[in-house]
Design an enzyme around this catalytic site. Structure first.
Site, mmCIF file in Angstrom:
data_model
loop_
_atom_site.group_PDB
_atom_site.id
_atom_site.type_symbol
_atom_site.label_atom_id
_atom_site.label_comp_id
_atom_site.label_asym_id
_atom_site.label_seq_id
_atom_site.Cartn_x
_atom_site.Cartn_y
_atom_site.Cartn_z
ATOM 1 C CG HIS A 169 51.220 9.826 46.343
ATOM 2 N ND1 HIS A 169 49.974 9.243 46.265
ATOM 3 C CD2 HIS A 169 51.075 11.080 45.826
ATOM 4 C CE1 HIS A 169 49.117 10.105 45.740
ATOM 5 N NE2 HIS A 169 49.750 11.228 45.461
ATOM 6 N NE ARG A 180 58.556 9.794 41.168
ATOM 7 C CZ ARG A 180 59.607 10.382 41.700
ATOM 8 N NH1 ARG A 180 59.823 11.680 41.463
ATOM 9 N NH2 ARG A 180 60.418 9.716 42.484
ATOM 10 C CD GLN A 187 53.983 0.843 49.289
ATOM 11 O OE1 GLN A 187 53.791 1.286 50.416
ATOM 12 N NE2 GLN A 187 55.095 0.216 48.950
ATOM 13 C CD GLU A 195 25.849 5.529 62.958
ATOM 14 O OE1 GLU A 195 24.864 5.036 62.382
ATOM 15 O OE2 GLU A 195 25.822 5.860 64.152
#
Length: 557
Positions: free
Chosen positions: A349, A274, A347, A374
Site C-alpha cells: 500500500h 492504484r 509495503q 498458544e
C-alpha cells in the site's frame, strides 16, 4: 474430544453466512477502528455472538451438551472467517472454547453437563488461566497453589493462591479454568467470577488485538468447592492441557490464515485501482511477484497442512494428543505466513499502508500475536524438531523418505516431484545431523523444525492439488482457487521448499563445524534444475488472483 465429522456442509455454510452478516452489521470498519484506538473490547458484541443473536459458540460444544457438535474442520473455517473481520474479537470467542477444554477432555460426566451445558444454554464466557508471569509457556513451572480444605477428614474444597498473566477474557469471563499445583500435582479448577479473593487487573495496553480483553488474574486464598476440581482427581492438569494442543493450535493457525488473507486481499484490491506509470500496480510483475504471490504460496501451503490435520482430528486420530506435532506445524506455518503477508501488505500500500484507515497496519498488529500465544514459534520449532528427530531415529532415516515415496504416484503437474525432492533432502540433512550429533545445538534443532515444516507442507499441498484436480477435495474444504491455479501454487511452494531445505540444511551442518558433509548426499543439481518454470507459475498465480486468463489456465481448460 468428539470424533464426529461435525456439521454438514449446508449447516456450515449457513453459519458462515450468518457470521458474515452479523459482523458486517455489528462491527463495521469504522467501529473496529474506533474500538482499536480506544483499546476497548466490545463485550456486548462478543456476548451477542455467543448468545441467541448468532450462537457461534454452539459449534464448539458437543451435541450431547446442547451444542452443534462441530468438528475441527468446522472450527477452522469459522475461526478463519472471524479472523478476517477482527482477530481480537475472534480471540474473545476462542477463549471460551479454550477455557472449557480442560472440562471437555478431563471432567466427570456431571461436570461436563453442568459447565458445557451453561455455555450452550446461557452463552457464558470462559477464560483459560494457565500462563503465569514467571512461567510463560512452561506450564510445569507454575507457582499457583491449591491447598486442600478438609472437613471431618474429607477434602471439601481448595484454597487457590497465585497470579495468572496474559489471560484472554480475563476481566469479562463469567468462568475461568485455573491451573494450580495441588498436592497430587498440577490440576485444573473451575472458578466463577465474583468468588471472594478472585480479581482481575485492568486490561493490558497491547500492541494489537485491542478489541480483545487481556488481563492478569489474582487469586488471594480463593475458596472453591472440591466439586470444582476438574475430573475430581488431582495431578492430571498437564496431561489434560497436552491432549488439546493439536486441536487448539489449528484454531490459532486459522487466525493466521484469516489475518494474512485479509491483508493480501486488501493489497490486491488496492493494486487494481492504484495507477503508477500509466498502468495499475496489479499489472506490474515487480509488484505482484514480490509483495503478493510469495505469500499466497505460503498461506496456501499452511492451509493444505491445516486441512489435512483437521480431517485427521475429525477422524479420531488426535486422541490423547497424538497430533500435537501436526498442530504445531499447522500453527507455525500459518501464523508465520500470516504475519509475513500482513507486513508485505503494508509495503504493497505504500504510505497508505502506514495509516489507520487502510486497516492493514491494524491487521499486522493483530496477527502478530498469533506467533506468540498458544505456543511461540520458537516453542513450536522445538516441538516439531524433537518429534520428527525421534521419528527419524526410530525409522533408521526412512520417515521422510517414505513420505517422499508416497508422492510418487501424484501427477507431476501438482509439484509432487519437487516436494519429494524436498523431503529426500530433509532426510539427508537429518542424517548428517545424526552423524555429527548436531542436535545438541539448540539453534540447529530449531532450524530443523523450520525445514521440517516447510518440507512436510509442500507434500501436503501437492496432495491437495492432486485432490482438487481429481475432484476429491473434502466436502468442506476451501475452494478459492481452481485446480490449475492450485497446482501452480503447489509447484512454487515445492520448489521453494526443496531449495530451502537443501541450501539452508547444508549451511547449518557446515556452519556447525561438523565433520559430516551432506553435500554428496544432497541432489543439489536436481534442486536447482527444479526451479525451471518458476516465473511462469508465479505469473499464473497472479493471473488467478486478478481473474485474468493465464496461458496455464487456458491450456488446462
Amino acid at each position: 474430544m468428539t470424533t464426529s465429522t461435525g456439521l454438514d456442509r449446508d449447516t456450515l455454510d449457513l453459519m458462515l453466512s450468518s457470521l458474515d452478516e452479523f459482523l458486517a452489521q455489528n462491527l463495521p470498519e469504522s467501529r473496529r477502528l474506533d474500538l482499536d484506538l480506544d483499546d476497548t473490547c466490545p463485550e456486548e458484541t462478543v456476548r451477542a455472538m455467543c448468545g441467541e443473536d448468532l450462537g457461534v459458540h454452539l459449534v464448539f460444544v458437543p451435541e450431547e451438551y446442547g451444542g452443534l457438535g462441530g468438528g475441527a474442520f468446522d472450527s477452522y473455517r469459522i475461526c478463519e472467517r472471524m479472523a478476517r473481520t477482527d482477530i481480537g474479537v475472534a480471540t474473545a470467542v476462542f477463549a471460551t472454547f479454550l477455557g472449557s477444554d480442560p472440562i471437555l477432555v478431563g471432567a466427570t460426566p456431571e461436570q461436563r453437563k453442568e459447565w458445557l451445558g451453561r455455555i450452550a444454554e446461557q452463552g457464558v464466557l470462559f477464560a483459560y488461566g494457565a500462563t503465569e508471569p514467571e512461567a510463560g509457556s512452561d506450564l510445569g513451572a507454575l507457582t499457583t497453589t491449591a491447598t486442600p480444605v478438609e472437613t471431618d477428614g474429607r477434602v471439601t474444597g481448595y484454597r487457590l493462591s497465585g497470579r495468572k498473566q496474559w489471560i484472554s477474557n480475563g476481566s469479562i469471563a463469567d468462568v475461568t479454568t485455573i491451573l494450580a499445583l495441588a498436592p497430587g500435582g498440577p490440576s485444573w479448577f473451575v472458578v466463577e467470577r465474583g468468588t471472594p479473593g478472585f480479581s482481575a487487573a485492568p486490561p493490558e495496553d497491547k500492541h494489537g488485538i485491542r478489541l480483545s480483553n487481556t488481563a492478569a488474574l489474582f487469586l488471594d486464598d480463593v475458596l472453591v468447592p472440591a466439586d470444582n476440581l476438574v475430573g475430581r482427581v488431582e495431578g492430571r492438569g498437564l496431561v489434560q492441557a497436552q491432549q488439546v494442543f493439536g486441536y487448539t493450535r489449528v484454531m490459532v493457525a486459522a487466525f493466521g490464515l484469516g489475518g494474512g488473507w485479509e491483508a493480501l486481499d486488501r493489497a490486491v484490491a488496492y493494486s487494481t485501482n492504484r495507477i503508477q506509470g500509466g498502468t495499475p500496480l496489479a499489472g506490474k510483475q515487480g509488484y505482484t511477484h514480490k509483495l503478493i504471490v510469495p505469500y499466497v504460496a505460503r498461506l496456501e501451503a499452511a492451509r493444505a497442512f491445516l486441512e489435512e490435520t483437521c480431517a485427521r482430528l475429525d477422524a479420531g486420530h488426535g486422541a490423547d494428543g497424538a497430533l500435537n506435532t501436526e498442530g504445531a506445524i499447522a500453527k507455525y506455518l500459518a501464523t508465520e505466513a500470516g504475519n509475513a503477508a500482513a507486513e508485505a501488505a503494508i509495503q504493497a500500500h505504500g504510505g497508505y499502508g502506514y495509516t489507520r484507515p487502510y486497516q492493514v497496519e491494524k491487521i499486522k498488529r493483530d496477527v502478530r500475536i498469533t506467533t506468540i500465544y498458544e505456543g511461540t514459534s520458537e516453542i513450536l520449532e522445538m516441538t516439531i524438531a524433537r518429534d520428527r528427530w525421534q521419528q527419524h531415529l526410530k525409522t533408521a532415516g526412512r520417515y521422510h523418505r517414505d513420505l517422499a515415496r508416497e508422492l510418487a504416484g501424484l501427477p507431476a503437474t501438482t509439484g509432487a516431484p519437487a516436494a519429494a525432492l524436498a523431503l529426500d533432502c530433509l532426510a539427508a540433512v537429518l542424517d548428517a545431523c545424526r552423524a555429527g550429533r548436531l542436535t545438541r545445538s539448540q539453534h540447529v534443532l530449531l532450524r530443523l523444525g523450520e525445514l521440517i515444516a516447510y518440507a512436510e507442507s509442500a507434500g501436503a499441498l501437492a496432495r491437495r492439488a492432486a485432490a482438487a484436480a481429481a475432484g476429491t477435495l473434502p466436502e468442506k474444504a476451501d475452494r478459492r482457487f481452481s485446480p490449475a491455479a492450485l497446482a501452480a501454487i503447489s509447484r512454487v511452494t515445492a520448489r521453494d521448499a526443496a531449495l530451502k531445505v537443501a541450501e539452508e540444511g547444508l549451511r547449518w551442518v557446515v556452519g556447525a563445524n561438523s565433520l559430516a558433509d551432506p553435500a554428496a548426499a544432497l541432489p543439489l543439481d536436481e534442486v536447482r534444475a527444479a526451479q525451471a518454470g518458476l516465473l511462469a507459475d508465479m505469473d499464473a498465480i497472479a493471473d488467478a488472483l486478478y481473474d485474468r486468463t493465464s496461458p496455464l489456465e487456458a491450456a488446462s481448460s
